[in-house]
Design an enzyme around this catalytic site. Sequence first.
Site, PDB file in Angstrom:
ATOM      1  NE  ARG A   1      42.686  32.357  41.121  1.00 49.66           N
ATOM      2  CZ  ARG A   1      43.587  33.249  40.721  1.00 49.66           C
ATOM      3  NH1 ARG A   1      43.416  34.526  40.989  1.00 49.66           N
ATOM      4  NH2 ARG A   1      44.656  32.870  40.033  1.00 49.66           N
TER       5      ARG A   1
ATOM      6  CG  HIS B   1      36.088  46.188  41.322  1.00 49.64           C
ATOM      7  ND1 HIS B   1      36.723  47.252  40.705  1.00 49.64           N
ATOM      8  CD2 HIS B   1      34.955  45.967  40.617  1.00 49.64           C
ATOM      9  CE1 HIS B   1      36.009  47.646  39.667  1.00 49.64           C
ATOM     10  NE2 HIS B   1      34.925  46.882  39.594  1.00 49.64           N
TER      11      HIS B   1
ATOM     12  N   GLY C   1      29.081  35.166  43.730  1.00 54.80           N
ATOM     13  CA  GLY C   1      28.196  34.017  43.584  1.00 54.80           C
ATOM     14  C   GLY C   1      29.035  32.796  43.299  1.00 54.80           C
TER      15      GLY C   1
ATOM     16  CB  CYS D   1      33.666  28.238  45.749  1.00 56.01           C
ATOM     17  SG  CYS D   1      34.218  26.848  44.748  1.00 56.01           S
TER      18      CYS D   1
ATOM     19  CE  LYS E   1      35.825  33.820  38.126  1.00 50.03           C
ATOM     20  NZ  LYS E   1      36.932  33.288  38.935  1.00 50.03           N
TER      21      LYS E   1
END
Length: 461
Positions: A150, A262, A268, A271, A334
């Site tokens: 991530r 959430h 976006g 991935c 993010k």
Amino acid sequence: MKISVIGCGYLGAVHAATLASMGHTVVGIDVDAAKVAHLDRGAAPFHEPGLDELLRDGRANGRLAFSTSFADAAGAQLHFLCVGTPQSKTSDGADLSYLVSALESLLPFLAPHAAVVGKSTVPVGTVDMLRGVLAGRPDVLLGWNPEFLRQGTAVKDSLVPDRLVYGVPGGTTTAGNPGTAGAAVTAALDAVYGPLLRAGIPRLVCNFATAELIKSASNAYLATKLSFINAMAELCEASGADVAELGEAMGLDPRIGGRYLHAGLGFGGGCLPKDIRSLRVQAAALGVDSVDAWMATVDGINRGQRLRTVEAARELCGGQLGGRRVTVLGAAFKPDTDDIRDSPALDVAQQLADAGAHVTVTDPAAINNSWLRYPQLRFEASLDHALEGAELVLLLTEWEAYRTLSPEAAAELVRCRTVLDARNVLDAAAWTAAGWTVRRLGKAGPGLPAAAGRRGLATAD
């Protein structure tokens, strides 16, 4: 073990650095000379917490090098393929051309009985295709070891992964059978990941099709949870419920869990959107219409969140965005990354600008990347300067600096105290007490209708 890592983007650079930290001798190969020069200086060409330290350590102890020449991979016992598999420019399927090109370039430098292991996210059938590239080298072992990184936590995810997955010839039926290719690939990967296995990280050995599917299937499930709670957010607004409370209550059920429940602007990045669209293409090709339709719904809900955010901004501006001074907090897809691929924040910012708003975007890490891709938008590195004179503030990427932003301090800078929290992370009570009109996605209450939005613009100063 001497290892080469082919492709030094987010996946490859992190993988190479973490393998070197485990004691292996690693060379990273990439055709981008500027990227290689950056990495060879011990600095990542992108924002990833903790990576620069690993790179510097690897360069200092001599275990880590980077090159543009595939010849420098010669002599490696194992080669990891970490090149990108982006969405095709002509379809929703994955573009595997970079993967094929990388293997073709590596082929002349493969030592006898070397192992080539893919880590990129690929559709089912990719390994069979790559076998064709290796047709003249039956001695070369082929495996698949999907990644689960991530962005923003990639170093931690590499050093302390949730699990290791090995796709090997014949799957579990051959992995424990000495003398088989499956056993040889398993043994090679066990040697690579010895420190992780000794630390108790779970290991799953499977066939190639399972290994090819696992990352896309995992991302599809996460995307489904996100789109589900965002669909519930729309229902909550219509019914007067609070989606934050709904998600919290649902998450207390151990069968469901609270992660990825959430509500907000949606997902976006490079991935999740790509993987669910690729999965649709694979499902359609295999005649599995239910998965195709399911992923289409998930994707549609996610895209719809961006439109809902733009419409909420329009309502808060009294139905007219033209000429309004709007500040967007966040450009990266993010927090804790400078990646802007398929960024919901920038998509919304562009739509606001297309509607006539004067949009200023700020972000702690992604300003340079954003400006190169969106030269028509105005970017401001300073948060205070970005807020000056704003008639509407939108929080679109939940960086910690925005989560903890003082509503009193922000009120001194803006023209109108109106904020749209599209990530549902602000303390609405504190902002309201400071005189702000607060709108959140998935929560009915004061300040939501267009008329209330007009009152917010009229009274905030």
